[in-house]
Design a protein around this motif. Structure first.
Motif, PDB file in Angstrom:
ATOM      1  N   PRO A 197       0.834  -1.211   0.000  1.00  0.00           N
ATOM      2  CA  PRO A 197       0.000   0.000   0.000  1.00  0.00           C
ATOM      3  C   PRO A 197       0.868   1.260   0.000  1.00  0.00           C
ATOM      4  O   PRO A 197       1.891   1.319   0.684  1.00  0.00           O
ATOM      5  N   ILE A 198       0.466   2.240  -0.783  1.00  0.00           N
ATOM      6  CA  ILE A 198       1.221   3.487  -0.893  1.00  0.00           C
ATOM      7  C   ILE A 198       0.292   4.682  -0.783  1.00  0.00           C
ATOM      8  O   ILE A 198      -0.936   4.548  -0.893  1.00  0.00           O
ATOM      9  N   VAL A 199       0.904   5.829  -0.580  1.00  0.00           N
ATOM     10  CA  VAL A 199       0.209   7.109  -0.680  1.00  0.00           C
ATOM     11  C   VAL A 199       0.859   7.840  -1.838  1.00  0.00           C
ATOM     12  O   VAL A 199       2.084   7.907  -1.936  1.00  0.00           O
ATOM     13  N   GLU A 223       4.115  16.336   5.074  1.00  0.00           N
ATOM     14  CA  GLU A 223       5.309  15.635   5.537  1.00  0.00           C
ATOM     15  C   GLU A 223       5.977  14.868   4.403  1.00  0.00           C
ATOM     16  O   GLU A 223       7.211  14.825   4.311  1.00  0.00           O
ATOM     17  N   ILE A 224       5.198  14.271   3.541  1.00  0.00           N
ATOM     18  CA  ILE A 224       5.746  13.542   2.378  1.00  0.00           C
ATOM     19  C   ILE A 224       6.505  14.510   1.481  1.00  0.00           C
ATOM     20  O   ILE A 224       7.632  14.233   1.049  1.00  0.00           O
ATOM     21  N   THR A 238       5.550   4.858   1.039  1.00  0.00           N
ATOM     22  CA  THR A 238       5.007   3.624   1.622  1.00  0.00           C
ATOM     23  C   THR A 238       4.605   3.826   3.080  1.00  0.00           C
ATOM     24  O   THR A 238       3.967   2.965   3.663  1.00  0.00           O
ATOM     25  N   ASP A 239       4.991   4.961   3.659  1.00  0.00           N
ATOM     26  CA  ASP A 239       4.597   5.279   5.031  1.00  0.00           C
ATOM     27  C   ASP A 239       3.247   5.991   4.982  1.00  0.00           C
ATOM     28  O   ASP A 239       3.159   7.196   4.739  1.00  0.00           O
ATOM     29  N   ARG A 240       2.189   5.253   5.224  1.00  0.00           N
ATOM     30  CA  ARG A 240       0.844   5.811   5.098  1.00  0.00           C
ATOM     31  C   ARG A 240       0.432   6.650   6.299  1.00  0.00           C
ATOM     32  O   ARG A 240      -0.650   7.215   6.306  1.00  0.00           O
ATOM     33  N   THR A 241       1.285   6.747   7.310  1.00  0.00           N
ATOM     34  CA  THR A 241       0.947   7.572   8.475  1.00  0.00           C
ATOM     35  C   THR A 241       1.333   9.038   8.262  1.00  0.00           C
ATOM     36  O   THR A 241       0.899   9.898   9.010  1.00  0.00           O
ATOM     37  N   LEU A 242       2.143   9.321   7.225  1.00  0.00           N
ATOM     38  CA  LEU A 242       2.581  10.696   6.971  1.00  0.00           C
ATOM     39  C   LEU A 242       1.487  11.507   6.288  1.00  0.00           C
ATOM     40  O   LEU A 242       0.732  10.981   5.471  1.00  0.00           O
TER      41      LEU A 242
END
Length: 114
Positions: free
Chosen positions: A6-8, A35-36, A27-31
């Motif tokens: 899963p990606i953003v 922040e990305i 790949t860090d979906r919490t950001l």
């Protein structure tokens, strides 16, 4: 079977040309999107720094010493060159001065190189 990760995906448009845009994957979906974009910006700055020190300032080719102390000295000199060039560029192109540049302004003015 290929694993699915899963990606953003964040789309950023060019400030001056609305037809140009950049897609950034994370790949860090919490950001958050901000922040990305900030993380990508820092990564791009680091890659630019490395490319400049290697190609323009000849980090790998200018010096052929094999001693650890010589390598550290040469690398330090190249990095100081980069800092001074970046500071000079920032002074000539941008009214804002942030971070390290703000702290160095008074010190650099007092340095006489010649």
């Amino acid at each position: 079977m290929v694993p699915r990760i899963p990606i953003v995906m964040v789309f950023v448009s060019h400030r001056k040309n609305e037809n140009e845009w950049l897609a950034i994957l994370s790949t860090d979906r919490t950001l958050t999107e901000e922040e990305i974009i900030r993380n990508y910006s820092m990564r791009l700055d680091i890659e630019t720094f490395i490319k400049c020190t290697k190609s323009l300032l000849k980090l790998q080719k200018e010096f052929q010493g094999r001693s650890y102390d010589m390598l550290i000295s040469h690398t330090t000199i190249v990095y100081v060159r980069y800092i001074l060039l970046a500071w000079q560029h920032r002074q000539n192109t941008n009214e804002r001065t942030l971070g390290l540049f703000a702290e160095l302004c008074d010190e650099v003015i007092r340095i006489h190189l010649f």
